[in-house]
Design an enzyme around this catalytic site. Sequence first.
Site, PDB file in Angstrom:
ATOM      1  N   TYR A  30       0.838  -1.200   0.000  1.00 25.75           N
ATOM      2  CA  TYR A  30       0.000   0.000   0.000  1.00 25.75           C
ATOM      3  C   TYR A  30       0.875   1.253   0.000  1.00 25.75           C
ATOM      4  O   TYR A  30       0.634   2.199  -0.758  1.00 25.75           O
ATOM      5  CB  TYR A  30      -0.906  -0.022   1.231  1.00 25.75           C
ATOM      6  N   GLU A  52     -11.238   5.386   4.772  1.00 19.78           N
ATOM      7  CA  GLU A  52     -10.700   6.214   5.857  1.00 19.78           C
ATOM      8  C   GLU A  52     -11.733   6.360   6.976  1.00 19.78           C
ATOM      9  O   GLU A  52     -11.384   6.351   8.162  1.00 19.78           O
ATOM     10  CB  GLU A  52     -10.284   7.588   5.332  1.00 19.78           C
ATOM     11  N   TRP A  60      -4.849   0.796  10.333  1.00 26.26           N
ATOM     12  CA  TRP A  60      -4.979   0.764   8.884  1.00 26.26           C
ATOM     13  C   TRP A  60      -4.731  -0.640   8.352  1.00 26.26           C
ATOM     14  O   TRP A  60      -5.293  -1.039   7.334  1.00 26.26           O
ATOM     15  CB  TRP A  60      -4.045   1.779   8.239  1.00 26.26           C
TER      16      TRP A  60
END
Length: 199
Positions: A30, A52, A60
């Site tokens: 990522y 988000e 995350w």
Amino acid sequence: MTMTVAPSNSTLTPSIQRCPWAKSELDQAYHDTVWGKPEHDDRRLFEMLILEGMQAGLSWSTILRKREAMSKAFDRFDPHLISHYDEGKLQELLQNPEIIRNRAKISALPLNAQAFLRVQEEFGSFDRYLWSWVNHSPIQNQWTEVTEVPAKTSISEAMSKDLLRRGFKFVGPTICYAYMQAVGLVNDHLLSCDQHGAC
């Protein structure tokens, strides 16, 4: 007498320098291919806005592990389809163990999709609206330590207020700044990171 020749260092793969938070393979992929790269595709911008918001209060890494399952469950992040989710669909999602099953976050999906479509209609694209916050050019920061990177800025605070006014949910100043980082409005790769120059 036989001499042993040391192997040439020219064949060694140089080590990759990344931001310290990119530890797992998912994080690293990522970090290297998405985070900080300027994004202008509306569908991708909507996907990252949803992700988000889903991340609030979680790591995350958790979002990355569940990203594909959420993409499947959320109709590949199609705002037109999500905008019509009814209570039956929301209840179905809340029973899906492969996604983030937070009632408030799930309930926010159609509201965010509806608000997103309104912005598209007003500005011609969400991309045009979003990038206007940085005068259509990424903010290039020059951080040397992770501790220097802010959690929010005056821009993310103003963006948050405007998005909330437009009907979006889970778009607080910290979430907005993380969103700005993710889609490349701001380059917060450290100077020591190989990706800083690429962004």
